[in-house]
Write an enzyme that holds these catalytic residues in place. Structure first.
Site, mmCIF file in Angstrom:
data_model
loop_
_atom_site.group_PDB
_atom_site.id
_atom_site.type_symbol
_atom_site.label_atom_id
_atom_site.label_comp_id
_atom_site.label_asym_id
_atom_site.label_seq_id
_atom_site.Cartn_x
_atom_site.Cartn_y
_atom_site.Cartn_z
ATOM 1 N N PHE A 54 0.800 -1.102 0.001
ATOM 2 C CA PHE A 54 -0.007 0.302 0.004
ATOM 3 C C PHE A 54 0.743 1.363 0.032
ATOM 4 O O PHE A 54 0.383 2.279 -0.358
ATOM 5 C CB PHE A 54 -0.831 -0.038 0.985
ATOM 6 C CG PHE A 54 -0.407 0.550 2.403
ATOM 7 C CD1 PHE A 54 -0.141 1.656 2.678
ATOM 8 C CD2 PHE A 54 0.040 -0.593 3.413
ATOM 9 C CE1 PHE A 54 0.318 2.162 4.169
ATOM 10 C CE2 PHE A 54 0.789 -0.095 4.708
ATOM 11 C CZ PHE A 54 0.845 1.250 4.894
ATOM 12 N N LYS B 84 -1.125 -7.403 -8.859
ATOM 13 C CA LYS B 84 -2.208 -7.343 -7.997
ATOM 14 C C LYS B 84 -1.877 -6.086 -6.979
ATOM 15 O O LYS B 84 -0.856 -6.478 -6.255
ATOM 16 C CB LYS B 84 -2.497 -8.427 -7.213
ATOM 17 C CG LYS B 84 -3.674 -8.414 -6.396
ATOM 18 C CD LYS B 84 -3.870 -8.890 -5.132
ATOM 19 C CE LYS B 84 -2.948 -8.676 -3.799
ATOM 20 N NZ LYS B 84 -3.366 -7.497 -3.277
ATOM 21 N N GLU C 171 -4.843 -3.564 -1.895
ATOM 22 C CA GLU C 171 -6.636 -3.247 -2.078
ATOM 23 C C GLU C 171 -6.758 -1.879 -1.397
ATOM 24 O O GLU C 171 -7.732 -1.482 -1.373
ATOM 25 C CB GLU C 171 -7.373 -4.383 -1.329
ATOM 26 C CG GLU C 171 -7.170 -4.654 -0.111
ATOM 27 C CD GLU C 171 -5.968 -5.454 0.569
ATOM 28 O OE1 GLU C 171 -5.052 -5.477 -0.499
ATOM 29 O OE2 GLU C 171 -5.941 -5.800 1.454
ATOM 30 N N SER D 298 4.528 -6.391 4.285
ATOM 31 C CA SER D 298 4.598 -6.675 5.727
ATOM 32 C C SER D 298 5.491 -7.931 5.956
ATOM 33 O O SER D 298 5.260 -8.985 5.215
ATOM 34 C CB SER D 298 3.768 -6.654 6.739
ATOM 35 O OG SER D 298 2.815 -7.894 6.550
ATOM 36 N N CYS E 244 9.317 1.133 4.683
ATOM 37 C CA CYS E 244 10.186 0.226 5.066
ATOM 38 C C CYS E 244 11.604 0.660 5.312
ATOM 39 O O CYS E 244 12.496 0.020 5.687
ATOM 40 C CB CYS E 244 10.370 -1.194 4.049
ATOM 41 S SG CYS E 244 10.800 -0.837 2.637
ATOM 42 N N GLU F 294 7.755 -3.229 14.381
ATOM 43 C CA GLU F 294 7.396 -2.386 13.447
ATOM 44 C C GLU F 294 6.100 -1.601 13.587
ATOM 45 O O GLU F 294 5.075 -2.114 13.623
ATOM 46 C CB GLU F 294 7.304 -2.992 11.936
ATOM 47 C CG GLU F 294 7.304 -2.056 10.902
ATOM 48 C CD GLU F 294 7.662 -2.338 9.487
ATOM 49 O OE1 GLU F 294 6.800 -3.605 9.242
ATOM 50 O OE2 GLU F 294 7.941 -2.051 8.420
#
Lengths: 492, 154
Positions: free
Chosen positions: A160, A184, A187, A237, A292, A393
């Site tokens: 995302f 993909k 979402e 993640s 990240c 995190e």
């Protein structure tokens, strides 16, 4: 306050792109896509049905048989054209990223620049690294040759936080090397990639070379486990990444899994604070900490602690929050309400565990956007490495100051972390910088840099739980998307 | 860190808006002036101004690097822009005299911004330095006209 114009206020129901055409999904599983600054719905994303995902893979598989036979110089022409059309639509896609993700417009433009850089790099590496090798006369009258051959259809599953750039660590390389892809996007932030496919349509790639599906876990599982998918490139993640890696391994697929992080930024006593503080601001609060490569733990060495703390606190407390399409804004909202709750939970946890919250952004309000998912910058002091906020995190605008005595102790602390994505040092001493570079167990190292993001012509490294696999994103893709064939030849 | 803290996009956007204002000034001045040589000179500035806007947009697009998206401080850009705007609005002076002042102020502005933005983007710094030199040349050209053809305006 001047807010740049949004490309559209609503993007409707997002389509799939299969076999060279936009198709409306038959799925009834629709999800709202939000603008996190306004808390407004800007699109609906249909989670693709299993049949739609299989159609996309089939289109990729059929296209692959023809695409791999297209001479490389011709394939590269498509990428040159792709670069051109992306440049033409650069600003509008940047604004869409901001509208859907929340990051400020400069950060979106920076993301787009990286995307273009990957297209450019794919063009250059295809001509050079993909060439193969030959050694004549390995025995009397015998020559040995290594050629690279494209493997087939690959799944690209995006995160995302860099909805446009991260999938482009892989897409142009796959295309250049003769492979095809099913993409993909996340979402949560699928609008930019949908728009990019509209832009890509102008390139007239042969049908099936690039395909787009939408969805979440189920769609990813269908993609990864499908027998015609040769490998998966994933960015996200560590929790999901480890599942992706396991599933890929179970099905005998190759995988690049770029995962989460807990990055340490070390500030030595001799650091130039005037230059360091602005770099720390972008490291900890750029992309609202949802990167990240974000700084998470600020490690102060010895005598610089007080000065560093007060200057960082002063600078961070002045950060201007708001809608990222306002160019005066320095930090946008976090991506979802859920993300906000999760981050607030971590802040609560930090307080419970005894860390001192010296900058509290929990109740920050942004006047013109009362419903936005805003959290102001947060700084914890007196953090110890065993606290949850120092280990896990958070993926939000939270900095934890850890005081240590010397560089050895700092390196030891860093190396105890489960993650190893990035580690940075701020110093004026080359010897310390060298010791740090050699001593820390992390893949991306910054020396007087707060965001050590490798350019496209280097691999996006990452160690420990920040990465699963052997080959990394970006330039390593040459090996990922091809297999080697060794040919030994004798003529008589 | 100074009190004015700007984003890279904000700096570039401010410069684009400034270019717009300077363009409007030269358009209005070119309409007023009858002297063909000066009119042509101003028209050439307008042509160049339009091109410069395109270059600034291209530079904003092509040089943004996330690694160095640090806040830009100590520029005092807004103050400098106000100075240019004051010259543009100063109706007491004749257009050519105003043009000379504007070019002088723009020369200083671009030169200063160029120096202070180097660590964010060397390419942008290079471009703005080029703009500063252009303004220096223009200022000289205008001053030469003012000296040589003073009687036209007296």
């Amino acid at each position: 306050m001047v807010v740049l114009q949004e490309v559209k206020s609503h993007y409707g129901k997002l389509n799939l792109f299969i076999d060279g055409e936009f198709v409306e999904s038959e799925s009834t599983d629709l999800h709202p896509v939000m603008n996190p600054a306004r808390d407004e719905v800007i699109a609906e994303v249909p989670f693709s049905t299993k049949e739609e995902v299989e159609q996309a893979i089939k289109a990729g598989e059929e296209a692959f048989e023809k695409w791999k036979e297209i001479p490389m110089p011709t394939r590269i022409q498509y990428l040159y054209k792709l670069k051109q059309v992306v440049e033409e639509h650069f600003e509008e896609i940047s604004r869409i990223i901001t509208q859907n993700h929340g990051k400020i417009i400069d950060e979106s433009r920076g993301e787009m620049r990286r995307l273009v850089e990957n297209i450019e790099t794919a063009c250059s590496i295809a001509y050079t690294l993909a060439k193969g090798e030959q050694l004549d006369q390995i025995a009397s009258g015998i020559d040995e040759t290594l050629v690279r051959e494209p493997l087939g259809v690959f799944a690209v599953i995006g995160p995302f936080n860099f909805p446009a750039m991260a999938p482009f660590w892989f897409i142009p390389h796959a295309i250049a090397l003769g492979c095809t892809v099913v993409v993909k996007p996340s979402e949560i932030t699928p609008v930019a990639m949908s728009w990019l496919f509209k832009v890509m349509e102008k390139v007239d790639l042969p049908p099936g070379v690039v395909n787009l599906v939408h969805g979440s876990k189920d769609v990813s599982q269908t993609l990864i486990s499908h027998p015609d998918i040769k490998g998966v490139a994933f960015v996200g993640s560590t929790r999901v990444g480890s599942q992706v890696y396991r599933l890929a391994a179970e099905h005998g697929k190759r995988a690049i899994v770029q995962a989460g992080a807990k990055n340490f930024i070390v500030v030595m006593p001799d650091a130039n604070l005037e230059r360091t503080i602005p770099a720390l601001l972008t490291s900890f609060y750029g992309n609202t900490g949802q990167r990240c490569l974000s700084g998470a733990n600020l490690v102060a060495i010895g005598g610089i602690y007080e000065d560093l703390k007060s200057k960082f606190l002063e600078a961070a407390s002045k950060l201007k929050l708001g809608y990222g399409l306002d160019e005066t804004v320095e930090m946008g909202p976090v991506v979802t309400k859920r993300a906000k709750e999760r981050i607030l939970g971590y802040i609560e946890k930090g307080v419970e565990e005894g860390a001192k919250l010296i900058l509290d952004g929990r109740n920050t309000k942004v006047e013109d956007y009362p419903n936005g998912y805003f959290i102001g910058p947060n700084i914890f002091d007196e953090v110890t490495p065993d606290m949850t906020i120092a280990k896990e995190e958070i993926f939000g605008p939270v900095a934890s100051i850890i005081k240590v005595e010397n560089l050895d102790e700092a390196i030891e602390t860093i190396n105890k972390s489960n993650y190893g994505n990035m580690a940075c040092i701020f110093t004026s001493n080359g010897k310390w910088a060298r010791e740090f570079r050699r001593g820390v167990q992390a893949g991306n190292i910054g020396v007087n840099i707060g965001i050590a993001a490798p350019m496209a012509f280097f691999p996006f490294a990452g160690w420990k739980n920040s990465f699963f696999g052997v080959l990394h994103g970006q330039i390593d893709c040459v090996d990922f998307f091809t297999d080697k064939k060794v040919v030994i030849t004798r003529w008589w | 860190m100074g009190s004015e803290r700007l984003t890279f996009g904000q700096v570039m956007n401010s410069l684009l808006k400034l270019e717009e204002k300077v363009l409007s000034f030269y358009k209005a001045a070119a309409d007023q002036i009858e002297h063909k040589g000066i009119k042509d000179l101003f028209l050439s500035f307008i042509d160049r101004g339009l091109k410069r806007k395109e270059i600034l947009i291209k530079t904003r697009r092509e040089t943004v690097t996330e690694m160095t998206l640090e806040p830009i401080t100590s520029l005092n850009l807004n103050e400098k822009i106000v100075e240019v705007e004051k010259e543009i609005e100063n109706k007491e002076k004749k257009p050519l005299n105003r043009a000379a002042e504007i070019e002088n102020t723009l020369k200083k502005l671009y030169s200063d911004v160029s120096r202070k933005i180097t660590y964010i983007s060397a390419d942008t710094s290079y471009l703005l330095d080029k703009f500063a030199r252009e303004h220096g040349k223009r200022e000289k050209m205008i001053k030469k006209i003012l000296e040589e053809e003073y009687d036209i305006f007296s």
